[in-house]
Design a protein around this motif. Structure first.
Motif, mmCIF file in Angstrom:
data_model
loop_
_atom_site.group_PDB
_atom_site.id
_atom_site.type_symbol
_atom_site.label_atom_id
_atom_site.label_comp_id
_atom_site.label_asym_id
_atom_site.label_seq_id
_atom_site.Cartn_x
_atom_site.Cartn_y
_atom_site.Cartn_z
ATOM 1 N N CYS A 188 0.843 -1.195 0.000
ATOM 2 C CA CYS A 188 0.000 0.000 0.000
ATOM 3 C C CYS A 188 0.878 1.245 0.000
ATOM 4 C CB CYS A 188 -0.905 0.001 1.231
ATOM 5 S SG CYS A 188 -1.917 1.497 1.366
ATOM 6 N N GLY A 189 0.539 2.206 -0.856
ATOM 7 C CA GLY A 189 1.295 3.446 -0.922
ATOM 8 C C GLY A 189 0.526 4.654 -0.431
ATOM 9 N N VAL A 190 -0.617 4.422 0.203
ATOM 10 C CA VAL A 190 -1.459 5.522 0.696
ATOM 11 C C VAL A 190 -1.640 5.325 2.195
ATOM 12 C CG1 VAL A 190 -3.675 6.691 0.485
ATOM 13 C CG2 VAL A 190 -2.644 5.617 -1.528
ATOM 14 N N ASP A 191 -1.076 6.219 2.994
ATOM 15 C CA ASP A 191 -1.081 6.040 4.445
ATOM 16 C C ASP A 191 -2.472 5.838 5.018
ATOM 17 O OD1 ASP A 191 1.640 6.045 4.867
ATOM 18 O OD2 ASP A 191 1.720 8.008 5.833
ATOM 19 N N THR A 192 -3.465 6.560 4.484
ATOM 20 C CA THR A 192 -4.808 6.494 5.057
ATOM 21 C C THR A 192 -5.600 5.261 4.610
ATOM 22 O OG1 THR A 192 -5.602 7.927 3.275
ATOM 23 C CG2 THR A 192 -5.013 8.984 5.363
ATOM 24 N N LEU A 193 -4.982 4.406 3.811
ATOM 25 C CA LEU A 193 -5.613 3.140 3.427
ATOM 26 C C LEU A 193 -4.755 1.943 3.837
ATOM 27 C CD1 LEU A 193 -6.889 3.958 -0.194
ATOM 28 C CD2 LEU A 193 -8.253 3.764 1.891
ATOM 29 N N ALA A 194 -3.750 2.186 4.664
ATOM 30 C CA ALA A 194 -2.769 1.143 4.948
ATOM 31 C C ALA A 194 -3.358 -0.035 5.723
ATOM 32 C CB ALA A 194 -1.585 1.734 5.700
ATOM 33 N N LEU A 195 -4.030 0.243 6.817
ATOM 34 C CA LEU A 195 -4.587 -0.861 7.598
ATOM 35 C C LEU A 195 -5.598 -1.640 6.768
ATOM 36 C CD1 LEU A 195 -4.949 -2.448 10.216
ATOM 37 C CD2 LEU A 195 -6.625 -0.739 10.939
ATOM 38 N N GLU A 196 -6.460 -0.907 6.069
ATOM 39 C CA GLU A 196 -7.470 -1.566 5.239
ATOM 40 C C GLU A 196 -6.814 -2.454 4.181
ATOM 41 O OE1 GLU A 196 -9.173 2.298 6.815
ATOM 42 O OE2 GLU A 196 -7.257 1.599 6.002
ATOM 43 N N SER A 197 -5.757 -1.963 3.574
ATOM 44 C CA SER A 197 -5.060 -2.736 2.539
ATOM 45 C C SER A 197 -4.405 -3.983 3.119
ATOM 46 C CB SER A 197 -4.003 -1.866 1.848
ATOM 47 O OG SER A 197 -4.596 -0.779 1.180
ATOM 48 N N LEU A 198 -3.785 -3.841 4.272
ATOM 49 C CA LEU A 198 -3.167 -5.004 4.922
ATOM 50 C C LEU A 198 -4.220 -6.056 5.270
ATOM 51 C CD1 LEU A 198 -0.648 -3.148 7.266
ATOM 52 C CD2 LEU A 198 -0.049 -4.577 5.285
ATOM 53 N N LEU A 199 -5.383 -5.604 5.738
ATOM 54 C CA LEU A 199 -6.446 -6.551 6.071
ATOM 55 C C LEU A 199 -7.003 -7.246 4.831
ATOM 56 C CD1 LEU A 199 -8.356 -4.504 8.800
ATOM 57 C CD2 LEU A 199 -6.878 -6.495 9.140
ATOM 58 N N MET A 200 -6.897 -6.587 3.674
ATOM 59 C CA MET A 200 -7.344 -7.189 2.423
ATOM 60 C C MET A 200 -6.271 -8.067 1.777
ATOM 61 S SD MET A 200 -10.452 -6.458 2.143
ATOM 62 C CE MET A 200 -10.678 -7.150 0.510
ATOM 63 N N GLY A 201 -5.104 -8.150 2.413
ATOM 64 C CA GLY A 201 -4.085 -9.071 1.928
ATOM 65 C C GLY A 201 -2.842 -8.444 1.342
ATOM 66 N N ALA A 202 -2.702 -7.121 1.447
ATOM 67 C CA ALA A 202 -1.466 -6.493 0.971
ATOM 68 C C ALA A 202 -0.282 -7.025 1.772
ATOM 69 C CB ALA A 202 -1.552 -4.977 1.091
ATOM 70 N N ASP A 203 0.867 -7.068 1.108
ATOM 71 C CA ASP A 203 2.064 -7.631 1.733
ATOM 72 C C ASP A 203 2.814 -6.614 2.586
ATOM 73 O OD1 ASP A 203 2.222 -10.360 0.339
ATOM 74 O OD2 ASP A 203 2.025 -8.985 -1.350
ATOM 75 N N GLY A 204 2.615 -5.341 2.291
ATOM 76 C CA GLY A 204 3.396 -4.351 3.016
ATOM 77 C C GLY A 204 2.849 -2.952 2.843
ATOM 78 N N TRP A 205 3.642 -2.011 3.336
ATOM 79 C CA TRP A 205 3.211 -0.618 3.420
ATOM 80 C C TRP A 205 4.403 0.280 3.106
ATOM 81 C CZ3 TRP A 205 1.041 1.408 8.786
ATOM 82 C CH2 TRP A 205 0.702 2.767 8.686
ATOM 83 N N VAL A 206 4.335 0.998 1.962
ATOM 84 C CA VAL A 206 5.309 2.058 1.676
ATOM 85 C C VAL A 206 4.767 3.303 2.359
ATOM 86 C CG1 VAL A 206 6.440 3.451 -0.090
ATOM 87 C CG2 VAL A 206 6.016 1.015 -0.498
ATOM 88 N N ALA A 207 5.388 3.674 3.461
ATOM 89 C CA ALA A 207 4.778 4.618 4.391
ATOM 90 C C ALA A 207 5.430 5.989 4.338
ATOM 91 C CB ALA A 207 4.853 4.054 5.810
ATOM 92 N N GLY A 208 4.646 7.012 4.762
ATOM 93 C CA GLY A 208 5.115 8.385 4.802
ATOM 94 C C GLY A 208 5.332 8.889 6.218
ATOM 95 N N LEU A 209 4.284 8.821 7.062
ATOM 96 C CA LEU A 209 4.419 9.312 8.438
ATOM 97 C C LEU A 209 5.351 8.450 9.269
ATOM 98 C CD1 LEU A 209 3.180 11.838 9.849
ATOM 99 C CD2 LEU A 209 2.148 11.282 7.654
ATOM 100 N N VAL A 210 5.730 7.303 8.749
ATOM 101 C CA VAL A 210 6.770 6.496 9.392
ATOM 102 C C VAL A 210 8.050 7.300 9.560
ATOM 103 C CG1 VAL A 210 7.664 5.557 7.232
ATOM 104 C CG2 VAL A 210 7.937 4.239 9.324
ATOM 105 N N CYS A 211 8.254 8.297 8.704
ATOM 106 C CA CYS A 211 9.452 9.137 8.801
ATOM 107 C C CYS A 211 9.559 9.797 10.169
ATOM 108 C CB CYS A 211 9.437 10.209 7.712
ATOM 109 S SG CYS A 211 9.570 9.562 6.036
ATOM 110 N N ALA A 212 8.406 10.112 10.770
ATOM 111 C CA ALA A 212 8.381 10.723 12.099
ATOM 112 C C ALA A 212 7.979 9.741 13.191
ATOM 113 C CB ALA A 212 7.420 11.914 12.109
#
Length: 301
Positions: A188-212
């Protein structure tokens, strides 16, 4: 190094000094914070990395510095956003020379290529390198969608292994899985859809706010994978107002302010971007301050 294309991969910001040079000191502080939190890769030169303002020399220096910092612990991935096929091939060549372990690739810049042109572009670059590739599919911001039919054609290139799914269409995770099974890893490349994407079976999260907030981001991912969904939702709900700072034209300025607040970055941006001022700055700072006040205690694993 083989890339698993799973977990949390920060799209890190590029740090600048007050006189507009690369700030490798603060850059290293942030990368080390990411590694301490347990991220699974580092992505350089994306939108958050202000890639369009970086010189070729600076991009190469960032790759070499990151490789030096991570010491083989995680993959180092550089984004390729070029206007020409020749330029993209050359960028891939230099990335390998400089020690990058993978590429993230956008479609051609500026010119709005059609499907045939876009597929040809990706194929020619893929066939020019042995580095594994993640296609960055972001039609909202970059104007070209990589469709399922295009991914069908790209499957012939074995080193095109993953997609950064940023179409804002959550059902694309299911569409990709239904059509291709495990052929492509999906991040998932959209922070506000990350949890939803992971629950739908995405393998990972290219994150932005992780920077902080690296620890919180990695914890959400780990909780989902451990089946501790209720705990993941609780942290994600706290995180959401902060994550929304990523879905904004001034995401770089927003996230750099958050990095300052958590002590792992600076506010400096490269023009034409300018630091936030006035009411806009107050609004963003209020969101960050509210998040810090209610920052959750993270569970141990």
């Amino acid at each position: 190094m083989n890339i698993q294309w799973n977990g949390v991969m920060p799209a890190v910001t590029t740090k600048f000094t007050d006189d507009n040079q690369l700030d490798l000191v603060n850059f290293e502080i942030n990368i080390n914070a990411q590694l301490k939190a347990g991220v699974h890769g580092i992505i350089l030169g994306g939108t958050l990395g202000e890639a369009s303002t970086l010189t070729d020399v600076e991009k190469r220096l960032l790759i070499k510095k990151t490789v030096e910092i991570v010491k083989g612990k995680v993959p180092v991935i550089i984004n390729i956003a070029e206007q020409t096929t020749t330029g993209a091939i050359e960028a891939a060549k230099k990335a390998k020379e400089d020690g990058a372990t993978g590429l993230m690739m956008l479609p051609p810049m500026r010119y709005k290529a059609d499907a045939r042109e876009t597929v040809t572009y990706f194929k020619k670059v893929a066939n020019s390198t042995t580095l594994p590739i993640m296609i960055y599919n972001n039609p909202v911001d970059y104007g070209i969608e990589v469709t399922l039919d295009m991914f069908e054609e790209l499957a012939a290139c074995k080193n095109i292994e993953a997609v950064k799914e940023s179409t804002r269409n959550l059902s694309n995770v299911t569409r990709m899985r239904t059509r291709f099974g495990d052929r492509y890893k999906i991040l998932c490349g959209v922070d506000t859809l990350a949890l939803e994407s992971l629950l739908m079976g995405a393998d990972g999260w290219v994150a932005g706010l992780v920077c902080a907030f690296p620890a919180e981001t990695v914890t959400i991912y780990k909780l989902v994978k451990a089946g501790r969904i209720k705990e993941a939702i609780a942290i994600y709900s706290w995180f959401l107002p902060l994550l929304e700072l990523d879905i904004n034209t001034k995401l770089v300025q927003n996230i750099k302010l958050a990095e300052v607040a958590t002590g792992i970055g600076t506010e400096n941006v490269r023009e034409p971007r300018l630091p936030l001022i006035g009411e806009e700055r107050k609004r963003v700072l209020a969101i960050i301050e509210n998040g810090l006040k209610s920052r959750p205690v993270l569970p141990k694993f």
